[in-house]
Design an enzyme around this catalytic site. Structure first.
Site, mmCIF file in Angstrom:
data_model
loop_
_atom_site.group_PDB
_atom_site.id
_atom_site.type_symbol
_atom_site.label_atom_id
_atom_site.label_comp_id
_atom_site.label_asym_id
_atom_site.label_seq_id
_atom_site.Cartn_x
_atom_site.Cartn_y
_atom_site.Cartn_z
ATOM 1 N N ARG A 62 39.405 50.705 34.605
ATOM 2 C CA ARG A 62 39.717 49.575 33.738
ATOM 3 C C ARG A 62 40.482 48.541 34.571
ATOM 4 O O ARG A 62 41.467 48.887 35.226
ATOM 5 C CB ARG A 62 40.575 50.023 32.551
ATOM 6 C CG ARG A 62 41.273 48.895 31.772
ATOM 7 C CD ARG A 62 40.307 48.067 30.970
ATOM 8 N NE ARG A 62 41.013 47.052 30.162
ATOM 9 C CZ ARG A 62 40.402 46.105 29.468
ATOM 10 N NH1 ARG A 62 39.078 46.033 29.477
ATOM 11 N NH2 ARG A 62 41.095 45.226 28.769
ATOM 12 N N SER B 59 44.400 42.774 32.888
ATOM 13 C CA SER B 59 45.344 41.717 33.224
ATOM 14 C C SER B 59 46.598 41.867 32.376
ATOM 15 O O SER B 59 46.519 42.092 31.164
ATOM 16 C CB SER B 59 44.722 40.341 32.991
ATOM 17 O OG SER B 59 43.613 40.145 33.845
ATOM 18 N N CYS C 176 45.384 42.987 23.422
ATOM 19 C CA CYS C 176 45.614 43.538 24.761
ATOM 20 C C CYS C 176 46.287 44.897 24.737
ATOM 21 O O CYS C 176 45.919 45.812 25.486
ATOM 22 C CB CYS C 176 46.447 42.561 25.589
ATOM 23 S SG CYS C 176 45.694 40.935 25.789
ATOM 24 N N GLU D 150 48.747 37.235 34.118
ATOM 25 C CA GLU D 150 49.076 36.930 32.723
ATOM 26 C C GLU D 150 48.328 35.693 32.233
ATOM 27 O O GLU D 150 48.176 34.701 32.952
ATOM 28 C CB GLU D 150 50.590 36.685 32.604
ATOM 29 C CG GLU D 150 51.086 36.498 31.209
ATOM 30 C CD GLU D 150 51.524 37.791 30.546
ATOM 31 O OE1 GLU D 150 51.427 37.868 29.304
ATOM 32 O OE2 GLU D 150 51.957 38.711 31.261
ATOM 33 N N GLY D 151 47.851 35.775 30.991
ATOM 34 C CA GLY D 151 47.199 34.615 30.392
ATOM 35 C C GLY D 151 45.949 34.173 31.134
ATOM 36 O O GLY D 151 45.728 32.976 31.315
ATOM 37 N N THR E 7 42.224 28.913 22.126
ATOM 38 C CA THR E 7 42.847 29.303 23.390
ATOM 39 C C THR E 7 42.263 28.548 24.579
ATOM 40 O O THR E 7 42.985 28.201 25.521
ATOM 41 C CB THR E 7 42.717 30.821 23.598
ATOM 42 O OG1 THR E 7 43.334 31.177 24.835
ATOM 43 C CG2 THR E 7 41.262 31.272 23.630
ATOM 44 N N ASP F 50 39.413 30.418 32.687
ATOM 45 C CA ASP F 50 39.793 31.675 33.330
ATOM 46 C C ASP F 50 40.172 31.401 34.778
ATOM 47 O O ASP F 50 39.357 30.918 35.556
ATOM 48 C CB ASP F 50 38.640 32.681 33.267
ATOM 49 C CG ASP F 50 39.090 34.117 33.516
ATOM 50 O OD1 ASP F 50 40.092 34.311 34.237
ATOM 51 O OD2 ASP F 50 38.448 35.042 32.999
ATOM 52 N N ARG G 11 41.543 33.821 36.845
ATOM 53 C CA ARG G 11 41.772 35.088 37.539
ATOM 54 C C ARG G 11 40.926 35.216 38.804
ATOM 55 O O ARG G 11 39.863 34.629 38.930
ATOM 56 C CB ARG G 11 41.475 36.255 36.588
ATOM 57 C CG ARG G 11 42.523 36.401 35.502
ATOM 58 C CD ARG G 11 42.160 37.456 34.483
ATOM 59 N NE ARG G 11 41.052 37.059 33.626
ATOM 60 C CZ ARG G 11 40.680 37.712 32.540
ATOM 61 N NH1 ARG G 11 41.329 38.808 32.170
ATOM 62 N NH2 ARG G 11 39.671 37.285 31.811
ATOM 63 N N LYS H 95 33.161 39.882 33.259
ATOM 64 C CA LYS H 95 34.010 40.644 34.172
ATOM 65 C C LYS H 95 33.161 41.503 35.096
ATOM 66 O O LYS H 95 33.492 41.678 36.278
ATOM 67 C CB LYS H 95 35.005 41.509 33.394
ATOM 68 C CG LYS H 95 36.035 42.185 34.277
ATOM 69 C CD LYS H 95 37.066 42.956 33.465
ATOM 70 C CE LYS H 95 38.052 42.035 32.794
ATOM 71 N NZ LYS H 95 39.167 42.785 32.146
#
Length: 381
Positions: free
Chosen positions: A217, A220, A235, A260-261, A282, A294, A296, A322
């Site tokens: 898994r 974040s 989450c 985060e976020g 969001t 995003d 990340r 992902k």
């Protein structure tokens, strides 16, 4: 590169840094942590009015389309706005924008673009104040550099730091940690090269009992949901359910990433929450602040799995994007297994927004449980 890394910490303290290239010197300052007095000091040192560097996402929220990562708004020296108005341009909603001065940004210089990239890397508001250093200010700048009150960074080094990804992770420490209802686990901590962020691999079960495609898994961090049980997201439920699922599958790894976020940081996530309370979803809230949907970087996960000696994984996620992102980062995702969160009155709009965002991905990765119907499953962040 080391000077660029040091600049991150100065910016996070609300201090300006000097970016230098063949075009000259540019004093770069953050909107976050700055103020009226600091603005006047920077203006006096540089001998010029501030320009405002904004991300393309922020400008899009204001109805201005640009193709590069940023654009710069210059102001007439005699009528340059004060710090409160500059902050409004950087963070305010379009409906609250003043009619004058009207934004008409131009392409950013290399130093201005580097300044904005540094703000993003530091997880500050992605907006920068840029002061072109006048020819008559050279002696004053030299004095500040000699006193150590100002840091100089090459523009190329700043861009390289921000665009090269997280850098090489360092494995720092590990320990056995017994978890409630799950038995023993091992926490392995990794630190990014610039020292800003730390990530943890939670290793469950005995290696010899793991499946060939190791259950993994990639989670974040979410302070509000994981620790305090916030009902604005799912989450916390995803985290607990994934740990239980990994144990039930004979063991594996949960990568707990300091993103985060969706990578914008806790401060900016809370700013986005306030905008959501005003009616934005969001994604739109993140754009108003200046971020993409995003931010990340999953190359971190790839490095952590490499260090742990894991080549093939079964990914525990509801998010098809992902899967694609991890494969792009070099991870061999063999299959995917769905997870389930908890729907409540506070997170319904959030999960619907995520579902609309993510069902565009193709559910081409098979799972031992069969294909997942993304249309009817709430998706996790």
């Amino acid at each position: 590169m080391r000077q660029a890394e040091r600049a991150i910490f100065d910016l996070r303290r609300g201090m300006p840094v000097l970016l230098r290239d063949d075009a000259g010197d540019t004093l770069i300052a953050p909107i976050e942590g700055f103020g009226t007095a600091a603005l006047e000091e920077a203006r006096a040192l540089a001998g010029s009015a501030p320009a405002l560097v904004l991300s393309r996402h922020r400008l899009a929220s204001l109805g201005v389309d640009v193709s590069d990562v940023s654009a710069t708004q210059h102001f007439d020296s005699a009528q340059a706005p004060g710090f409160p108005l500059l902050t409004q341009f950087a963070l305010g909603r379009s409906s609250a924008m003043p009619k004058a001065p009207r934004l008409a940004p131009v392409p950013s210089s290399a130093a201005e673009r580097a300044g904005l990239l540094l703000m993003r890397h530091a997880q500050l508001v992605p907006a920068a104040l840029a002061f072109a250093v006048g020819a008559g200010q050279a002696d004053a700048v030299v004095q500040h550099l000699a006193e150590g009150s100002l840091l100089v960074v090459k523009v190329a080094s700043a861009i390289e730091l921000c665009e090269s990804g997280p850098g090489q992770l360092k494995r720092v420490s590990d320990a056995r940690v017994p978890l409630a209802n799950l038995g023993d686990s091992r926490f392995v901590l990794f630190r990014e090269e610039d020292g800003v962020r730390e990530h943890v691999a939670i290793v469950l079960g005995e290696r010899e009992n793991w499946a060939d495609a190791v259950p993994v898994r990639v989670h974040s961090s979410c302070l509000t949901g994981d620790i305090f049980g916030s009902q604005r997201c799912d989450c916390g439920a995803q985290l607990r359910n994934s740990l239980a699922a990994i144990c039930s599958m004979g063991g594996g790894v949960l990568l707990y990433l300091a993103q985060e976020g969706r990578g914008i940081g806790l401060a900016n996530k809370l700013r986005a929450y306030r905008l959501q309370d005003e009616g934005l979803d969001t994604i739109d809230a993140d754009q108003v602040i200046g971020f993409s949907k995003d931010e990340r970087d999953y190359r971190i996960a790839q490095q952590m799995l490499d260090d742990l000696g894991i080549q093939r994984i079964e990914l525990l996620t509801n998010n098809p994007e992902k899967v694609s992102a991890l494969r792009k980062a070099g991870i061999d995702v063999v299959s995917r297994r769905a997870l389930y969160g908890q729907l409540n009155d506070h997170n319904q709009h959030y999960l619907r927004t995520n579902r609309v965002l993510k069902i565009s991905g193709s559910p081409s990765v098979s799972s031992p449980l069969g294909k997942i119907d993304f249309e009817n499953r709430p998706l996790s962040p």
